[in-house]
Scaffold this active site. Structure first.
Site, PDB file in Angstrom:
ATOM      1  N   ASP A  88       7.709 -22.153  13.865  1.00 15.89           N
ATOM      2  CA  ASP A  88       8.308 -22.136  15.647  1.00 15.89           C
ATOM      3  C   ASP A  88       6.982 -20.427  15.077  1.00 15.89           C
ATOM      4  O   ASP A  88       7.803 -19.364  14.554  1.00 15.89           O
ATOM      5  CB  ASP A  88       8.910 -21.734  15.837  1.00 15.89           C
ATOM      6  CG  ASP A  88       9.309 -21.538  17.490  1.00 15.89           C
ATOM      7  OD1 ASP A  88       8.832 -20.991  18.104  1.00 15.89           O
ATOM      8  OD2 ASP A  88      10.358 -21.904  17.408  1.00 15.89           O
ATOM      9  N   ARG A 100       4.600 -24.013  20.047  1.00 18.46           N
ATOM     10  CA  ARG A 100       4.829 -23.197  20.007  1.00 18.46           C
ATOM     11  C   ARG A 100       4.315 -21.409  19.180  1.00 18.46           C
ATOM     12  O   ARG A 100       5.362 -21.161  18.190  1.00 18.46           O
ATOM     13  CB  ARG A 100       6.501 -24.630  18.694  1.00 18.46           C
ATOM     14  CG  ARG A 100       6.814 -25.207  19.063  1.00 18.46           C
ATOM     15  CD  ARG A 100       8.628 -25.298  18.131  1.00 18.46           C
ATOM     16  NE  ARG A 100       7.965 -25.219  16.854  1.00 18.46           N
ATOM     17  CZ  ARG A 100       7.371 -26.831  17.191  1.00 18.46           C
ATOM     18  NH1 ARG A 100       7.886 -27.388  17.576  1.00 18.46           N
ATOM     19  NH2 ARG A 100       6.987 -27.314  16.049  1.00 18.46           N
ATOM     20  N   ARG A 143       5.968 -18.139  17.989  1.00 16.36           N
ATOM     21  CA  ARG A 143       6.979 -17.457  18.846  1.00 16.36           C
ATOM     22  C   ARG A 143       7.232 -16.257  18.934  1.00 16.36           C
ATOM     23  O   ARG A 143       8.695 -15.891  18.402  1.00 16.36           O
ATOM     24  CB  ARG A 143       7.678 -18.671  19.953  1.00 16.36           C
ATOM     25  CG  ARG A 143       6.271 -19.331  20.594  1.00 16.36           C
ATOM     26  CD  ARG A 143       7.145 -20.423  21.694  1.00 16.36           C
ATOM     27  NE  ARG A 143       8.580 -20.861  21.092  1.00 16.36           N
ATOM     28  CZ  ARG A 143       9.562 -21.946  20.888  1.00 16.36           C
ATOM     29  NH1 ARG A 143       8.839 -22.467  22.441  1.00 16.36           N
ATOM     30  NH2 ARG A 143       9.973 -22.336  21.109  1.00 16.36           N
ATOM     31  N   HIS A 194      -2.339  -2.657   6.764  1.00 18.99           N
ATOM     32  CA  HIS A 194      -2.496  -1.990   6.314  1.00 18.99           C
ATOM     33  C   HIS A 194      -2.930  -0.666   7.211  1.00 18.99           C
ATOM     34  O   HIS A 194      -2.160   0.737   7.240  1.00 18.99           O
ATOM     35  CB  HIS A 194      -2.838  -1.818   4.747  1.00 18.99           C
ATOM     36  CG  HIS A 194      -2.065  -2.528   3.828  1.00 18.99           C
ATOM     37  ND1 HIS A 194      -1.695  -3.349   3.489  1.00 18.99           N
ATOM     38  CD2 HIS A 194      -0.400  -2.228   3.603  1.00 18.99           C
ATOM     39  CE1 HIS A 194      -0.981  -4.303   2.329  1.00 18.99           C
ATOM     40  NE2 HIS A 194      -0.334  -3.199   3.017  1.00 18.99           N
ATOM     41  N   GLU A 206       3.744 -21.711  27.342  1.00 21.14           N
ATOM     42  CA  GLU A 206       3.059 -22.465  27.700  1.00 21.14           C
ATOM     43  C   GLU A 206       2.442 -23.625  26.977  1.00 21.14           C
ATOM     44  O   GLU A 206       2.715 -24.123  25.910  1.00 21.14           O
ATOM     45  CB  GLU A 206       1.704 -21.366  27.790  1.00 21.14           C
ATOM     46  CG  GLU A 206       0.546 -22.459  27.410  1.00 21.14           C
ATOM     47  CD  GLU A 206      -0.741 -21.560  27.760  1.00 21.14           C
ATOM     48  OE1 GLU A 206      -2.273 -21.567  28.033  1.00 21.14           O
ATOM     49  OE2 GLU A 206      -0.245 -20.347  26.656  1.00 21.14           O
ATOM     50  N   CYS A 207       2.017 -24.912  27.371  1.00 19.32           N
ATOM     51  CA  CYS A 207       2.076 -26.064  27.124  1.00 19.32           C
ATOM     52  C   CYS A 207       1.083 -26.668  28.336  1.00 19.32           C
ATOM     53  O   CYS A 207       1.388 -27.664  28.742  1.00 19.32           O
ATOM     54  CB  CYS A 207       3.329 -26.789  26.986  1.00 19.32           C
ATOM     55  SG  CYS A 207       2.974 -28.126  26.478  1.00 19.32           S
ATOM     56  N   ASP A 236       0.739  -1.026   0.060  1.00 23.34           N
ATOM     57  CA  ASP A 236      -0.227  -0.023  -0.103  1.00 23.34           C
ATOM     58  C   ASP A 236       0.835   0.977  -0.184  1.00 23.34           C
ATOM     59  O   ASP A 236       1.644   1.745   0.534  1.00 23.34           O
ATOM     60  CB  ASP A 236      -0.692   0.354   1.565  1.00 23.34           C
ATOM     61  CG  ASP A 236      -1.942  -0.638   1.229  1.00 23.34           C
ATOM     62  OD1 ASP A 236      -2.321  -2.292   0.339  1.00 23.34           O
ATOM     63  OD2 ASP A 236      -3.259  -0.554   1.608  1.00 23.34           O
TER      64      ASP A 236
END
Length: 423
Positions: free
Chosen positions: A337, A305, A339, A144, A263-264, A33
């Site tokens: 991944d 992840r 994260r 945008h 966190e899991c 843009d």
């Protein structure tokens, strides 16, 4: 890989009344843009935008501006696949002709950015399309719309921009893609940045966490101080388990033993043997407790992840059919991944950490935190806990994701117990 310019240059250009080119993720709109600040709109800028874009000129605005000007949603139930929040179209009531000329639209844009403007200053419908940006900007929605408002705000201007998608000069029936956008930006001396870079810049330079509460938490590894945080622009809560004095009269915040734990739910709570997350968390708490000083930061929103619990379960389903943990994510259209450690870095700084010994087997985590100004003086490995259920997962992390997992080759499924032993 397309060369991008710095966010600093883009902000300076916006402040100076120039346009910039902003690209989004190739998995999203995959478009660029043309963006400038609405209060800097001129007939020349608008004419330039009309010439090289689709011509559907929009004005992203902060939510409070939309409320002040009575700009209601264009449709009650937003069905746009990217969630773009179109409002009713407008023209300036005074100082314009039909409203469609470059001069008229520039007038309307400037009026939308005027802090003294009121709803009665506009006629509806019109030839300019205001858009309502999410509060929190690109940290809440990587679009945008939000990028334009963020750039204007960072430039010290009213949080109002002007945007339109750049069309291809090679194929006028298509939108310009990244390589062509770089050429376009160079030809017209415009900065070219990505929304991803703007997100990263904001995470590094703005505080987006709030400390909410502190409480004593006795555990089987001893007593910790639990410090709760919220992410201001995300509906996510995090907790840091702190042992000893990190910074203060008797501590300078250096050489702190730190674990940033993702966190899991399946591993940490249910004791799943498909991963090594639960044992890693337990080992980290034990090591910090023995040290007598340190932090175990529990990062919410990092499930799988960073792909979320339901996607993680879908990835498990693919792994049951033969895929490894990386290919399963990719088949779902997700990164291996996802994260981001910016929030974690801000929490550690707020706790007084200045330099640390990082408990991790993942070198990428060191890079992710180091980029936010925290000095990592040592990477301290965690014990490897392999079993028949997670050995393939661990080998994939070692071989395809670069995790430093020593001793996996010694695992023997026929031998009872786990590789690594007790901590």
């Amino acid at each position: 890989m397309t060369r991008l310019d710095s966010v600093e240059r883009a902000v300076a250009d916006i402040a100076a009344g120039k346009a910039v080119v902003v690209i989004d993720d190739e998995d999203r709109e995959n478009e660029g843009d043309l963006i400038f600040a609405a209060e800097k709109a001129t007939p020349e800028l608008v004419a330039f935008m009309v010439r090289y874009t689709s011509g559907y000129l929009c004005v992203p605005l902060a939510g409070d501006i939309c409320d002040r000007l009575g700009l209601l949603p264009m449709y009650a139930v937003n069905q746009d696949k990217h969630g773009t929040a179109y409002t009713v179209t407008v023209d300036a009531k005074k100082g314009v002709g039909t409203g469609i000329s470059a001069m008229d639209r520039a007038t309307t844009m400037r009026l939308l950015a005027d802090p003294d403007a009121v709803a009665d200053d506009f006629t509806k419908p019109g030839h300019v399309v205001p858009l309502r940006a999410k509060d929190g900007g690109v940290l809440r929605r990587p679009g945008h719309t939000e990028a334009a408002v963020d750039l204007a705000r960072l430039a010290g201007l009213q949080p109002a921009g002007a945007i339109c998608e750049i069309v291809s000069q090679k194929d006028e029936g298509a939108m310009a893609q990244t390589d062509e956008l770089r050429i376009f930006a160079d030809e017209h001396d415009l900065a070219l940045i990505s929304i991803a870079d703007l997100i990263e810049w904001r995470r590094k330079h703005e505080k987006h966490i709030a400390r909410v509460a502190e409480a004593r938490i006795p555990t089987r590894h001893g007593e910790f101080r639990a410090v709760g945080y919220t992410s201001i622009y995300e509906d996510v809560e995090h907790v840091a388990l702190v042992k000893g004095e990190i910074s203060g009269p008797h501590s300078d915040g250096h050489d702190v033993l730190v674990r940033v734990h993702s966190e899991c739910l399946t591993g940490d709570v249910f004791g799943s043997r498909r991963c090594d997350c639960g044992p890693q968390l337990d080992a980290a708490l034990a090591m910090v407790a023995r040290e007598g000083r340190g932090v175990v930061l529990y990062m919410r929103g990092h499930e799988g992840r960073g792909i979320g619990l339901m996607h993680k379960l879908q990835a498990y389903q693919l792994q049951d059919a033969g895929d490894d943990t990386v290919d399963a994510n990719l088949k779902l259209g997700l990164p291996a991944d996802a994260r981001d450690y910016g929030t974690g870095a801000q929490i550690l700084v707020d706790l007084g950490v200045r330099s640390m010994r990082l408990l991790t087997n993942n070198p990428a985590k060191r890079v992710g935190l180091d980029g936010y100004g925290l000095h990592i003086i040592e990477r301290v490995p965690l014990p490897v806990r392999a079993n028949a259920e997670n050995i393939r997962y661990l080998m994939t992390k070692r071989d395809r994701m670069g995790h430093d997992l020593v001793g996996l080759e010694d695992f023997d499924e026929a031998v009872p117990g786990e590789l690594g032993g007790a901590v």
